[in-house]
Design a protein around this motif. Structure first.
Motif, mmCIF file in Angstrom:
data_model
loop_
_atom_site.group_PDB
_atom_site.id
_atom_site.type_symbol
_atom_site.label_atom_id
_atom_site.label_comp_id
_atom_site.label_asym_id
_atom_site.label_seq_id
_atom_site.Cartn_x
_atom_site.Cartn_y
_atom_site.Cartn_z
ATOM 1 N N THR A 201 0.820 -1.215 0.000
ATOM 2 C CA THR A 201 0.000 0.000 0.000
ATOM 3 C C THR A 201 0.853 1.264 0.000
ATOM 4 N N THR A 202 2.018 1.262 0.641
ATOM 5 C CA THR A 202 2.812 2.500 0.666
ATOM 6 C C THR A 202 3.431 2.820 -0.686
ATOM 7 N N GLU A 203 3.702 1.798 -1.504
ATOM 8 C CA GLU A 203 4.250 2.090 -2.833
ATOM 9 C C GLU A 203 3.193 2.661 -3.788
ATOM 10 N N ARG A 204 1.954 2.676 -3.356
ATOM 11 C CA ARG A 204 0.909 3.347 -4.131
ATOM 12 C C ARG A 204 0.963 4.872 -3.947
ATOM 13 N N ILE A 205 1.704 5.321 -2.932
ATOM 14 C CA ILE A 205 1.798 6.751 -2.644
ATOM 15 C C ILE A 205 2.946 7.314 -3.478
ATOM 16 N N GLU A 206 2.682 7.553 -4.758
ATOM 17 C CA GLU A 206 3.697 7.953 -5.727
ATOM 18 C C GLU A 206 3.664 9.472 -5.919
ATOM 19 N N CYS A 207 4.604 10.144 -5.280
ATOM 20 C CA CYS A 207 4.697 11.592 -5.406
ATOM 21 C C CYS A 207 5.336 11.954 -6.741
ATOM 22 N N THR A 208 4.760 12.918 -7.428
ATOM 23 C CA THR A 208 5.254 13.372 -8.731
ATOM 24 C C THR A 208 5.663 14.840 -8.637
ATOM 25 N N PRO A 209 6.373 15.338 -9.649
ATOM 26 C CA PRO A 209 6.694 16.770 -9.666
ATOM 27 C C PRO A 209 5.458 17.663 -9.539
ATOM 28 N N ALA A 210 4.334 17.224 -10.083
ATOM 29 C CA ALA A 210 3.117 18.037 -10.010
ATOM 30 C C ALA A 210 2.664 18.249 -8.576
ATOM 31 N N HIS A 211 2.879 17.263 -7.717
ATOM 32 C CA HIS A 211 2.484 17.417 -6.318
ATOM 33 C C HIS A 211 3.330 18.481 -5.624
ATOM 34 N N VAL A 212 4.622 18.506 -5.925
ATOM 35 C CA VAL A 212 5.498 19.512 -5.315
ATOM 36 C C VAL A 212 5.104 20.904 -5.806
ATOM 37 N N ASP A 213 4.831 21.032 -7.094
ATOM 38 C CA ASP A 213 4.402 22.315 -7.644
ATOM 39 C C ASP A 213 3.083 22.749 -7.015
ATOM 40 N N ALA A 214 2.199 21.803 -6.761
ATOM 41 C CA ALA A 214 0.912 22.137 -6.145
ATOM 42 C C ALA A 214 1.104 22.708 -4.745
ATOM 43 N N VAL A 215 2.069 22.164 -3.993
ATOM 44 C CA VAL A 215 2.359 22.725 -2.667
ATOM 45 C C VAL A 215 2.819 24.174 -2.801
ATOM 46 N N ALA A 216 3.756 24.403 -3.713
ATOM 47 C CA ALA A 216 4.284 25.755 -3.899
ATOM 48 C C ALA A 216 3.177 26.735 -4.282
ATOM 49 N N ARG A 217 2.356 26.355 -5.230
ATOM 50 C CA ARG A 217 1.296 27.254 -5.696
ATOM 51 C C ARG A 217 0.268 27.514 -4.602
ATOM 52 N N ALA A 218 -0.103 26.463 -3.855
ATOM 53 C CA ALA A 218 -1.081 26.640 -2.778
ATOM 54 C C ALA A 218 -0.535 27.513 -1.659
ATOM 55 N N ALA A 219 0.800 27.527 -1.526
ATOM 56 C CA ALA A 219 1.434 28.367 -0.498
ATOM 57 C C ALA A 219 1.591 29.812 -0.954
ATOM 58 N N GLY A 220 1.280 30.089 -2.226
ATOM 59 C CA GLY A 220 1.464 31.429 -2.749
ATOM 60 C C GLY A 220 2.892 31.712 -3.169
ATOM 61 N N ALA A 221 3.706 30.649 -3.263
ATOM 62 C CA ALA A 221 5.083 30.803 -3.722
ATOM 63 C C ALA A 221 5.125 30.690 -5.240
ATOM 64 N N GLU A 222 6.296 30.995 -5.795
ATOM 65 C CA GLU A 222 6.452 30.854 -7.226
ATOM 66 C C GLU A 222 6.324 29.384 -7.621
ATOM 67 N N PRO A 223 5.912 29.087 -8.855
ATOM 68 C CA PRO A 223 5.825 27.688 -9.285
ATOM 69 C C PRO A 223 7.143 26.950 -9.065
ATOM 70 N N GLU A 224 7.040 25.683 -8.724
ATOM 71 C CA GLU A 224 8.232 24.861 -8.449
ATOM 72 C C GLU A 224 8.286 23.744 -9.485
ATOM 73 N N VAL A 225 9.203 23.871 -10.424
ATOM 74 C CA VAL A 225 9.276 22.930 -11.532
ATOM 75 C C VAL A 225 10.380 21.912 -11.268
ATOM 76 N N LEU A 226 9.974 20.657 -11.093
ATOM 77 C CA LEU A 226 10.925 19.548 -11.016
ATOM 78 C C LEU A 226 10.919 18.871 -12.380
ATOM 79 N N ASP A 227 11.837 19.277 -13.221
ATOM 80 C CA ASP A 227 11.853 18.845 -14.615
ATOM 81 C C ASP A 227 12.749 17.617 -14.760
ATOM 82 N N PRO A 228 12.188 16.471 -15.160
ATOM 83 C CA PRO A 228 13.026 15.276 -15.347
ATOM 84 C C PRO A 228 14.148 15.476 -16.355
ATOM 85 N N GLY A 229 14.017 16.493 -17.224
ATOM 86 C CA GLY A 229 15.044 16.735 -18.223
ATOM 87 C C GLY A 229 16.237 17.519 -17.711
ATOM 88 N N GLU A 230 16.102 18.105 -16.511
ATOM 89 C CA GLU A 230 17.228 18.842 -15.940
ATOM 90 C C GLU A 230 18.299 17.871 -15.462
#
Length: 344
Positions: A201-230
């Motif tokens: 069940t814990t491996e179903r909790i798959e955090c993606t870059p979009a989740h991190v960006d969602a935290v940043a945006r909901a906090a009123g911070a600048e977008p947080e881009v975790l780009d796999p190409g970087e």
């Protein structure tokens, strides 16, 4: 009036997913982290303690006691996993040296005082190897009865291991301790049986870059881009300290998972366990009697669950059999965004 707080005693091996779990707990209203005890696992126990102290500073909760317990497993040599969590245990995140100090008390003494002074009020949450809890139970065999409840992240049941073909990391680090803890819980009342959050069940909790960006945006911070190409090792440019810590820690974890062909994701095992402990995560469960292999070189650390009662032993675990990842991430975004607004 009774105390409506959820009083938690944490035992951790921080660890990227432990760090995210701790940040969530510190941001959750009505939750009191009574103390944090540290065991070796993802990194050495002293580094675990320093990570916890630094995270407490970041999250505005300096003053919570952080104590070290055993720095080695009960019987097997210590193995740590810096390749998974980084040399310091929290990926690429770099936090200022903590202002607080490691407690002079041993983790076992912290556990014993907590349950003896507040019987039936403390929920234990163990997201690392079970070494400290096993030692505490040796010193106080009634400890499982004195807890309000217990949540364990560990094991895998009818599911591949993540350390050996059959063993999950926390259990594999100290299988003897896990075996002792489960044995001590046999026959407890249902509400005191450990709730076991295992890999299926814990491996179903798959955090993606979009989740991190969602935290940043909901906090009123600048977008947080975790780009796999970087390039690997790219650091966050966020001006928000909480967002930057979360992003830099999870980037390392995502790079690790990608290196094993699991995708640019991060399994947040311990975050789910923390949400089970606060009562904010819903889940399905099944009663079982759990035992741990300690003798076989081939299968050491394997967790075996008797659900059908074939062993004729009493249940000692409530194994989580189903969960809701979308619910977990909605909560994560809300809580960590609140934290980032307050302390970023």
């Amino acid at each position: 009036m009774g105390d409506a707080r959820r009083r938690l005693l944490l035992d951790v091996d921080t660890g990227i997913d432990d760090a995210v779990a701790l940040m969530y707990l510190l941001a959750t209203p009505g939750v009191s982290v009574e103390a944090i005890t540290c065991t070796a696992g993802n990194v050495g126990a002293r580094q675990v303690a320093l990570n916890n102290l630094a995270l407490l500073d970041l999250c505005g909760h300096a003053g919570v006691e952080v104590a070290i317990g055993s720095e080695v497993p009960l019987q097997v040599p210590l193995v740590t996993t810096e390749e998974t969590h980084g040399d310091q245990g929290i990926g690429y995140a770099e936090l200022p040296p903590p202002r607080g100090h490691i407690s002079t008390r041993h983790a076992v003494d912290v556990w014993l005082e907590a349950v003896r002074c507040h019987p039936g009020q403390i929920t234990g949450v163990v997201t690392g190897p079970l070494t400290n809890l096993a030692l505490a139970i040796r010193a106080e065999p009634q400890l499982p009865q004195l807890l309000k409840g217990l949540v364990i992240m560990g094991g895998s049941f009818n599911y591949p291991g993540n350390t050996t073909p059959v063993a999950e990391w926390n259990t594999h680090v100290d299988p003897h301790a896990a075996r002792e803890v489960y044995a001590a819980c046999e026959g407890l009342p249902f509400e005191k049986l450990p709730v076991v959050c295992a890999l299926e069940t814990t491996e179903r909790i798959e955090c993606t870059p979009a989740h991190v960006d969602a935290v940043a945006r909901a906090a009123g911070a600048e977008p947080e881009v975790l780009d796999p190409g970087e390039r690997d090792g790219t650091r966050s440019r966020s001006s928000n300290a909480v967002v930057a810590c979360l992003s830099d820690a999870l980037r390392f974890y995502m790079e690790f998972h990608r290196s094993y062909d699991q995708g640019y994701i991060a399994h947040l095992h311990d975050l789910f366990a923390a949400m089970v402990a606060t009562g904010e995560a819903t889940f399905d469960e099944r009663l079982a009697t759990v035992d741990v292999e300690t003798g076989s070189p081939l299968t050491i650390g394997q967790t075996v669950a008797d659900v059908a009662g074939m062993w004729k032993r009493q249940p000692n675990a409530r194994i989580v059999s189903g969960n809701h990842p979308e619910e977990v991430f909605a909560l994560m975004v809300r809580r960590l965004a609140d934290l980032a607004r307050m302390h970023g």
